[in-house]
Enzyme design. Structure first.
Site, mmCIF file in Angstrom:
data_model
loop_
_atom_site.group_PDB
_atom_site.id
_atom_site.type_symbol
_atom_site.label_atom_id
_atom_site.label_comp_id
_atom_site.label_asym_id
_atom_site.label_seq_id
_atom_site.Cartn_x
_atom_site.Cartn_y
_atom_site.Cartn_z
ATOM 1 N N ASN A 209 58.698 40.578 49.128
ATOM 2 C CA ASN A 209 59.020 40.971 48.060
ATOM 3 C C ASN A 209 60.558 41.535 48.266
ATOM 4 O O ASN A 209 60.693 41.654 49.527
ATOM 5 C CB ASN A 209 58.195 42.011 47.475
ATOM 6 C CG ASN A 209 58.039 43.249 48.538
ATOM 7 O OD1 ASN A 209 58.961 43.929 48.759
ATOM 8 N ND2 ASN A 209 56.630 43.502 48.884
ATOM 9 N N ASP A 277 50.368 43.045 47.415
ATOM 10 C CA ASP A 277 49.168 43.219 47.037
ATOM 11 C C ASP A 277 48.227 42.314 47.446
ATOM 12 O O ASP A 277 46.911 42.669 47.616
ATOM 13 C CB ASP A 277 49.101 43.406 45.239
ATOM 14 C CG ASP A 277 49.910 44.526 44.898
ATOM 15 O OD1 ASP A 277 49.657 45.660 45.415
ATOM 16 O OD2 ASP A 277 50.564 44.403 43.913
ATOM 17 N N PRO A 304 44.186 45.873 51.700
ATOM 18 C CA PRO A 304 43.870 47.219 51.505
ATOM 19 C C PRO A 304 45.172 48.355 50.911
ATOM 20 O O PRO A 304 46.217 47.777 51.169
ATOM 21 C CB PRO A 304 43.614 47.522 52.930
ATOM 22 C CG PRO A 304 44.352 46.821 54.014
ATOM 23 C CD PRO A 304 44.447 45.549 53.170
ATOM 24 N N ASP A 305 44.635 49.145 50.230
ATOM 25 C CA ASP A 305 45.523 49.854 49.641
ATOM 26 C C ASP A 305 45.890 51.121 50.741
ATOM 27 O O ASP A 305 44.922 52.039 50.476
ATOM 28 C CB ASP A 305 45.356 50.532 48.356
ATOM 29 C CG ASP A 305 46.310 51.416 47.469
ATOM 30 O OD1 ASP A 305 47.009 52.254 48.053
ATOM 31 O OD2 ASP A 305 46.581 50.992 46.647
ATOM 32 N N LYS A 342 45.118 56.827 42.749
ATOM 33 C CA LYS A 342 45.398 56.724 44.122
ATOM 34 C C LYS A 342 44.728 57.841 44.958
ATOM 35 O O LYS A 342 44.378 57.937 45.997
ATOM 36 C CB LYS A 342 46.637 56.401 44.752
ATOM 37 C CG LYS A 342 47.194 55.251 43.901
ATOM 38 C CD LYS A 342 47.614 54.213 44.559
ATOM 39 C CE LYS A 342 48.386 53.040 44.136
ATOM 40 N NZ LYS A 342 48.583 52.111 45.114
HETATM 41 O O1 C5P Z 1 49.812 50.110 43.177
HETATM 42 P P1 C5P Z 1 51.411 50.141 43.434
HETATM 43 O O2 C5P Z 1 51.771 49.052 44.432
HETATM 44 O O3 C5P Z 1 52.175 50.128 42.453
HETATM 45 O O4 C5P Z 1 51.514 51.438 44.347
HETATM 46 C C1 C5P Z 1 52.639 51.898 44.685
HETATM 47 C C2 C5P Z 1 52.406 52.948 45.897
HETATM 48 O O5 C5P Z 1 51.171 52.647 46.499
HETATM 49 C C3 C5P Z 1 53.546 53.066 47.040
HETATM 50 O O6 C5P Z 1 53.421 54.205 47.402
HETATM 51 C C4 C5P Z 1 52.938 52.071 48.115
HETATM 52 O O7 C5P Z 1 53.598 52.296 49.295
HETATM 53 C C5 C5P Z 1 51.563 52.358 48.207
HETATM 54 N N1 C5P Z 1 50.824 51.080 48.351
HETATM 55 C C6 C5P Z 1 49.990 50.973 49.594
HETATM 56 N N2 C5P Z 1 49.370 49.897 49.852
HETATM 57 C C7 C5P Z 1 49.195 48.973 49.188
HETATM 58 C C8 C5P Z 1 49.826 48.854 47.922
HETATM 59 C C9 C5P Z 1 50.676 49.974 47.504
HETATM 60 O O8 C5P Z 1 50.361 51.939 50.462
HETATM 61 N N3 C5P Z 1 48.280 47.790 49.296
#
Ligand code: C5P
Length: 401
Positions: A209, A277, A304-305, A342
């Protein structure tokens, strides 16, 4: 207030140089130890004698002075200071700093220095607004150089506009803010994620990205300057490593996740990375060929988030977890919902719609959402956003009474 603090003052060429004399007096009154370098341009406006009389110290001017090099080599001049202040910083001097030139004593000292630097720009309004100066200033701020002013008002050249050097009390305040921070993060551990991730498709291709890593890197630098022991987990970026920060480089979201987990425990985590993602399932061992027939179909699965996992890390959960919400519409609602989903404490929401220039640009307009509500910050450079966030984090850990 400043007793025992060692300052190196660089006076470059410009009519505002006369204000540096008053600054020297005020700094001495506050107990600072001062050394001064006068550039050839600066010497057109103030004399070495006035500077040395007021500072009580020898004034350095010449890069090739054998006596000076014996007494105090330029490398020592560069390192023996708690803060270097360029006052005034002319357009020419800022350009030299940005370009890394080292043809005169002052520029060489800055290039050889790893100390914090504060500049007080002063110049004609057109010079300040010129794309070259804006770019030079932005580049310096990205590298962690701090700035005070310039202000808008009557200029010495007879024109009116932004370019007037900050007044001495404001420069004093900026110096004290840096050297005597009212709060600090000393003894705290910080973890910051930054940049994009690269999700490989085959050995030569990947999904990525547009994140530049500018904001995350600036945050890591600002936290380190406030005294935090800082670990930066960064995806692939062209950003230089921030000073005083442990930088761990990764490529994929899975690597970023594992590296963050192994950095725990920390007191504060700031997730500024634009984590991919999805990852590609069944990574090809060799380059996919443009065979005749149908193009390959990529099967994706979720990464993973990292932010959510840090927010829900049980007894390893950092006391403060900060996330970003880059949105293109319904900024406020989306960000508040993201904070809930989150489980993080603060969300910095920023608009990344086409035309805002946020992705890859130098400026950012953010809204901070915490448990108490929302706070709109004015448009600032990413470095200024980082400084403000670092101060807010420090205040969180040790609130000012
Ligand atoms: O869900 P989204 O990508 O919009 O969320 C953004 C926030 O989540 C940011 O702080 C980003 O660093 C974090 N994030 C993460 N791991 C992911 C996706 C997002 O830490 N896989």
């Amino acid at each position: 207030m400043l007793s025992g603090k060692r300052l190196l003052l660089i006076v470059s060429g410009g009519i505002a140089a006369y204000k540096s004399l008053d600054l020297v007096r005020r700094l001495k009154e506050r107990g600072a130890e001062l050394r001064c370098i006068l550039t050839a341009g600066g010497a057109q406006f103030v004399t070495p004698l006035s500077l040395s009389s007021l500072s009580g110290e020898k004034v350095y001017e010449d890069m090739f002075s054998l006596t000076d090099e014996n007494e105090m080599g330029h490398i020592r001049l560069a390192r023996d200071a708690d803060l270097i202040v360029v006052v005034p910083a002319s357009a020419d001097f800022l350009a030299k700093m940005a370009g890394g030139l080292a043809g005169d004593l002052a520029s060489a000292v800055l290039l050889a220095s790893d100390r914090p630097v504060l500049v007080a720009p002063a110049m004609n309004v057109a010079m300040w607004n010129h794309a070259a100066t804006r770019r030079n200033m932005a580049l310096l701020e990205e590298r962690g150089v701090m700035r005070v002013g310039p202000e808008a008002g009557d200029l010495a050249c007879g024109e009116v506009g932004e370019g007037r050097m900050a007044e001495v009390p404001d420069i004093m305040a900026a110096i004290e803010e840096i050297l005597v921070p009212h709060t600090s993060l000393t003894g705290r551990h910080a973890l910051v994620t930054s940049g994009p991730t690269h999700e490989p498709i085959d050995p030569v291709r990947y999904i990525a990205n547009r994140s530049s890593g500018k904001q995350g890197h600036a945050i890591a630098g600002a936290l380190a300057r406030m005294g935090a022991e800082t670990t930066l987990v960064s995806g692939p970026t062209n950003e230089p490593d921030p000073q005083g920060v442990e930088v761990l480089r990764v490529e994929t979201a899975l690597q970023m996740f594992a590296t963050c987990q192994s950095a725990l425990p920390v007191d504060v985590a700031v997730c500024a990375a634009a984590v991919g993602d999805w990852k590609v399932n069944g990574l090809a061992d060799s380059k996919l060929k443009k065979a005749s027939g149908e193009p390959p179909v990529l099967a994706l699965s979720e990464n993973p988030d990292i932010l959510a996992s840090l927010s829900q890390a049980g007894n390893l959960r950092p006391a403060l977890v900060v996330g970003f919400a880059a949105e293109t519409e319904d900024l406020a609602q989306q960000a508040a919902a993201k904070r809930q989903a989150k489980g993080c404490d603060w969300i910095l929401a920023n608009d990344v719609s086409a035309g805002t220039g946020t992705f890859g640009g130098d400026d950012n307009t953010v809204r901070l959402i915490d448990g108490d509500g929302a706070e709109d910050w004015p448009t600032m450079t990413k470095v200024q956003v980082a400084e403000r966030l670092a101060r807010r984090i420090a205040d969180y850990f040790s609130p000012v009474a």
